[in-house]
Design a protein around this motif. Structure first.
Motif, PDB file in Angstrom:
ATOM      1  N   LYS A   1       0.834  -1.205   0.000  1.00 53.69           N
ATOM      2  CA  LYS A   1       0.000   0.000   0.000  1.00 53.69           C
ATOM      3  C   LYS A   1       0.870   1.256   0.000  1.00 53.69           C
ATOM      4  O   LYS A   1       0.589   2.230  -0.717  1.00 53.69           O
TER       5      LYS A   1
ATOM      6  N   PRO B   1      -3.996   6.935   0.818  1.00 54.79           N
ATOM      7  CA  PRO B   1      -5.306   6.752   1.445  1.00 54.79           C
ATOM      8  C   PRO B   1      -6.358   7.667   0.827  1.00 54.79           C
ATOM      9  O   PRO B   1      -6.083   8.833   0.544  1.00 54.79           O
TER      10      PRO B   1
ATOM     11  N   TRP C   1      -8.432   3.084  -1.227  1.00 53.02           N
ATOM     12  CA  TRP C   1      -7.061   3.503  -1.513  1.00 53.02           C
ATOM     13  C   TRP C   1      -6.982   3.923  -2.968  1.00 53.02           C
ATOM     14  O   TRP C   1      -7.505   3.255  -3.859  1.00 53.02           O
TER      15      TRP C   1
END
Length: 454
Positions: A188, A194, A205
């Motif tokens: 991520k 975010p 995301w």
């Protein structure tokens, strides 16, 4: 039957043979199962592997793999189905076979039982996307034995139906984290930023600039992707929306329920869980019935039932496959059609699949989660009716592919029953935009809050 592979099937089989870790992201209907079995047969002959474990959705494990082996002349593979009770599974594990087939719910049990003496040197995961959650028991269990695989194959038509976030755990099982990182957090951090959040809870995301291409490049050496329309001369798919006009009385009831539920939640309380509860209640009502607090079924209207009957009558004897959402949908459809002298049957086992494909079931009622992967229903009919819609794009795509797949000879007609002025319209728009994710649902609920607060 003699197997004469298409060029794309030969390419896919060779991809398995040439890559100890292979991902086949093949569209529904391209023959993933027979392609994989052909490669397995070759690997066994060459002595590359000795004992293969296939992990599949339950219905696929029960029926599809054994049916494919029986169908093709070139496959002389012995299978054992590790299904059923603990006793039945244990007996199946002790049978001498080439391929052991189990359902994904048994993975945790299988790993625990066989961990100290893991003898499967090849694992095939059919449907790989069902391992997209890194928190799921099945993923954590398979991760423990991943170092013992000489070969692994991941099969899916929808590797990332909601977001490329879904790819990490699937690729980890293929390559142990070599391409997309050892942890979901690092994945991520490298490729995403975010999106919407509620304090520490991130709902979605967003890809960083250039991240999508970078991810695809990272995995392209072991994963191949093929679309059905590029390789098959498929019949036409016709999507039809049938608008259901509810009476003012019903619409007023619907709006009152919507308002009460939305205002009861309050903006600060909107989470994925209670947003899903809200939309499910509204979807129930748009279908014509709702569960009360005592779990009784409260009938609201029969408009979708009448529309379904119209479709069945217009089919003029052709079989119709109906996807329903809730248990009371199934009961109401079956009861209503029975009152109109129309026989409807639920999908229980492989015998029903056989009867359907032989044209012996006029109306087959199926929950999309029960027919999401691998079931070959294309020989029994070409008409689908979505009585009730669901937010899951993956289930929607996979369910439609039960008829719209290789072997289908007629144009496939997919009817969607849409109650006007209800959440049905939101779901249909979201399915059309192919952007089904948690954030879509949350935004739909928040929009309702603003409507009733203004």
């Amino acid at each position: 039957m003699k197997f004469i592979p298409h060029s794309y099937q030969e390419y896919a089989a060779n991809h398995i043979l040439n890559n100890p870790a292979a991902g086949l992201f093949l569209d529904m209907g391209l023959g993933k199962t027979v392609t994989t079995l052909t490669a397995i047969d070759d690997l066994l002959f060459l002595g590359e592997v000795n004992k293969i474990l296939v992990i599949a959705p339950l219905r696929v494990a029960e029926d599809t793999w054994s049916t494919e082996i029986d169908k093709w002349d070139h496959l002389n593979l012995k299978i054992s189905k590790v299904l059923g009770s603990v006793k039945e599974r244990t007996i199946a594990l002790n049978i001498d076979a080439d391929i052991y087939i189990t359902n994904r719910e048994n993975v945790d049990w299988l790993v625990e039982r066989c961990f100290k003496n893991w003898t499967f040197d090849m694992v095939v995961i059919d449907e790989l996307s069902s391992f997209k959650s890194s928190k799921a028991k099945r993923f954590r269990a398979l991760r423990k034995v991943r170092p013992y695989f000489k070969r692994i194959v991941g099969l899916t038509g929808t590797p990332a139906p909601n977001s490329l976030i879904d790819l990490w755990s699937q690729l980890y099982l293929l390559d142990g984290g070599k391409r997309l990182g050892k942890t979901i957090s690092s994945y991520k951090e490298q490729y995403f930023t975010p999106g919407n959040r509620n304090q520490f809870v991130v709902y979605n995301w967003n890809l960083k600039e250039g991240a999508e291409e970078a991810i695809h490049n990272k995995i392209s050496d072991i994963c191949i992707s093929m679309k059905a329309e590029d390789y098959l001369n498929m019949p036409e798919r016709i999507d039809n929306e049938i608008n259901i006009n509810l009476s003012d009385r019903i619409i007023n009831k619907y709006k009152q329920l919507e308002k009460d539920l939305v205002l009861e939640l309050g903006e600060d309380d909107i989470t994925a869980a209670n947003a899903a509860v809200l939309t499910n209640k509204l979807l129930q009502m748009s279908n014509g019935a709702i569960y009360s607090e005592n779990h009784d079924v409260v009938e609201i209207h029969e408009e979708k039932l009448k529309a379904l009957l119209d479709i069945i009558e217009a089919a003029n004897g052709k079989p119709v496959l109906v996807f329903y959402s809730f248990k009371h949908d199934f009961d109401r459809i079956k009861s209503f059609l029975k009152s109109k002298k129309v026989s409807a049957t639920g999908l229980e086992d492989s015998k029903d699949i056989k009867k359907w494909n032989e044209g012996k079931i006029p109306v087959l009622l199926v929950h999309p989660a029960g027919a999401g992967h691998g079931l070959n229903l294309q020989y029994g009919g070409n008409i689908i009716v979505w009585f009730g819609l669901a937010w899951s794009l993956e289930l929607y795509q996979q369910a439609n592919a039960r008829l719209y797949r290789q072997g289908q000879k007629e144009n496939v007609i997919i009817h969607h029953l849409i109650s006007k002025g209800t959440v049905d319209e939101d779901v249909m728009r979201a399915l059309g935009s192919k952007e089904i994710n948690q954030n879509t649902l949350l935004e739909a609920v928040k929009a309702r809050i603003q409507k009733y607060k203004s």
